[in-house]
Write an enzyme that holds these catalytic residues in place. Sequence first.
Site, PDB file in Angstrom:
ATOM      1  N   LEU A 212     -96.129 -34.216 -10.958  1.00 44.27           N
ATOM      2  CA  LEU A 212     -97.392 -34.378 -10.241  1.00 44.27           C
ATOM      3  C   LEU A 212     -97.870 -33.070  -9.628  1.00 44.27           C
ATOM      4  CD1 LEU A 212     -96.926 -37.864  -8.506  1.00 44.27           C
ATOM      5  CD2 LEU A 212     -98.257 -37.304 -10.540  1.00 44.27           C
ATOM      6  N   CYS A 213     -96.924 -32.218  -9.219  1.00 51.84           N
ATOM      7  CA  CYS A 213     -97.338 -30.946  -8.621  1.00 51.84           C
ATOM      8  C   CYS A 213     -98.080 -30.081  -9.631  1.00 51.84           C
ATOM      9  CB  CYS A 213     -96.128 -30.200  -8.061  1.00 51.84           C
ATOM     10  SG  CYS A 213     -94.842 -29.836  -9.278  1.00 51.84           S
TER      11      CYS A 213
END
Length: 435
Positions: A212-213
């Site tokens: 997700l980062c």
Amino acid sequence: MEDIQMDDEERWRDLDLLLTRPGQLVGPGFEPCPELRTFLQSADCRVLCVGAGGLGCEILKDLALSGVVHIDVIDMDTIDVSNLNRQFLFRMKDVGQPKATVAAERINARVPGVQVIPHFGRIEDQPAEWYRSFAIIILGLDSLEARRYMNSVVCGFLEYDENGQPDLATVKPMVDGGTEGFKGHARVILPGHTPCFECTLWLFPPQTKFPLCTLAETPRSPAHCIEYAHLILWGQVRPGEEFDTDNEEHMKWVYERAAERAKQYGIHGVTFQLTQGVVKNIIPAIASTNAIISAQCVLEALKTLTCFSTGLDNYMMYVGSTGLYTHTAKYEKDPSCPVCSAGVPMEVDPDSTLQQFIDQLRSDAALGKHLSAPSVSYGATNLFAHGVFEAETAPNLNRRMADLVPDDGSVLTVNDKRLRGPMRVRARYSSSMKA
């Protein structure tokens, strides 16, 4: 329904050459005779095709042209315009219609004498006895969960004798085909004899996931932009609204937001088609791959039904991306498989109660995921059962396992609403805990 008699001998000349001549590569028990074609074309030889998509269309065509008369097809999908480039039984006018219905109509119209019966609906909605009525089942699915469901259905019919050997009368053969781009596989599943899907789940790689980062901070590809809009932005802008991959407005919304993010980061290549592929984890389908794999599946089905040739043992892989490559592997059964084994071995304290044994089942890493509220029986005796027998069997929950099941190594039958068939557990009393 009366059997259809095919009187055009020339039509089935090639098939008869396989069924009426002896050879060095025939299957076990093969007896060449014209009655084999009579069997193939009789109502006793009903074949089920699960799926009427890219593989399913090819399978239905191959079955009909190979002499099989009584064919059923089940599919829950309707025809989309994107299907038309490879699912050759469908036309533009069919868009929006059930795949199974249209596929059956086309085969019935093109191949004289064939009777294809369509079923538009979910595979889960059909009773187990309906699946039992077929001589063989061929899967043309694109979903692992659907495959696992059908696997549990056919393995649920399997019964073992007191020596742990499968009862041949309860073995329901199943052939599976699958394709991903230029790659494909065909496999034969004979429950109790060959590995089932649960035995070889490791063959199916996990779906690719992005951190997700990376999606939020450093997107580097069109897929990153699409997944950002899908997994992050959707929940922020439309909280509480469930994303529907089959909703065109939802998909268009993700595409537009992904295109905006791609422009912001100077990334090219975000298209609506790619958005659909990334969100749905779609791998482009190749018509030639479908044709090759379906031909292998139908050939293996004919071998299983007639034994005119030695069957696949038990997995064939095809790779067509850099030439023409096939590889056959003989995978082994998992003796601890909760779906198809004669009894999953489990160490049990003979002084533990039945309730503790049930808790042990539910907490087991391999077995627990299949169970929610298990019932347990030993032979013909219900040790504990939910429903109408619950009040009668509840006192057993506090009794010792050694009192309820005196023989070490006995097979207990576990049933649960999550299971399509019984789970067999072989209780081994731990010697260190015996009195």
